[in-house]
Design an enzyme around this catalytic site. Sequence first.
Site, PDB file in Angstrom:
ATOM      1  N   SER A  20       0.936  -1.237   0.066  1.00  0.00           N
ATOM      2  CA  SER A  20       0.174   0.052   0.059  1.00  0.00           C
ATOM      3  C   SER A  20       0.868   1.313  -0.114  1.00  0.00           C
ATOM      4  CB  SER A  20      -0.719   0.317   1.225  1.00  0.00           C
ATOM      5  OG  SER A  20      -1.549   1.330   1.422  1.00  0.00           O
ATOM      6  N   TYR A  62      -2.139  -0.057   9.978  1.00  0.00           N
ATOM      7  CA  TYR A  62      -2.573  -0.547   8.662  1.00  0.00           C
ATOM      8  C   TYR A  62      -1.347  -0.453   7.699  1.00  0.00           C
ATOM      9  CZ  TYR A  62      -4.297  -0.813   3.788  1.00  0.00           C
ATOM     10  OH  TYR A  62      -4.273  -1.350   2.317  1.00  0.00           O
TER      11      TYR A  62
END
Length: 343
Positions: free
Chosen positions: A127, A152
């Site tokens: 990501s 995350y």
Amino acid sequence: MKKILITGTAGFIGSNLASKLVNKGYDVLGIDNINDYYSPQLKKDRIKFLLGENFRNYQVDLQNKKDVQSIFNQEQPEIVINLAAQAGVRYSLENPDVYIDSNINGFLNILEGCRSVNCEHLIYASSSSVYGSNKNLPFKTSDNVDHPISLYAATKKSNELMAHTYSHLFNIPTTGLRFFTVYGPWGRPDMALFKFTESILNHKPIDVYNNGNMMRDFTYVDDIVEAISRLIEKAPHKQNPNRTFAPNESHAPYKIYNIGNNAPVKLESFIDAIENATGIKAIKNYMELQPGDVPQTYADVSDLFETIDFKPNTTIQSGVNRFVEWYMEYFKSDLKKAKHNEK
């Protein structure tokens, strides 16, 4: 054609990728637990048209090591594309345990599965959030990414480190993909485009974070799946161990790429595109920057382009138009009625 295992096939990117690879003639199998982080029905609808001779889906949780290994033993996939993960930066502040269970333990089971079948190439989702508090723009895969600002992001950075370890120890070619704000038809309900479109059509306010000063490298989903499909046969190879390596490469068969549009867009301009597509003005509720968010993302995709001779090129207005068309069809919304209610 090779057998490809895709995890997260009921997800946004996974379902689009599975469709493309099935159409290209690959033997595709999927794994997805179809959890309730958002509408399970939307997830089921994404894959119901895929089920057939060249596609089958296992409803299995990646945390279940026994079930995951059983699939690897039975199917013997040559290529593995791991797109399954617990998504969402803000949600990770509320439910941190889920991210460790899914993104760390689940990924470990995928790595072990790849090890057991001598996988030819593991491609996995990282990501853009791993860049965290980095200030240099555009973000380059050669940059240091040791300062994540959300759990995350930390789990995605961990995935990259875990993949490198397996590439080094077991000679598994791994390619990590740092996605930059993917959008398009069949998108996630927790993402800005979906939420904004829904609210605008219903004449409800939208929350505009950082007082509208956000910039995102929005990337259309078709561009993402095209890039992934081209990378399948581009597995990294071992390198001379005496070289000095940047963080995105290694002596091991390991590589990291950005996948972004290479053209950041102001959040206000993104909202303008939705207004243009719907013909309705947004009611904006300006808010401060949220914990875990970064004010701007911008992908350097030069090394990706060199590898696959392709870089994302869909314009924001074109991509948003296609999403709104899909949204109206899927939810059977009456745009004329929405416009009339505005008056």
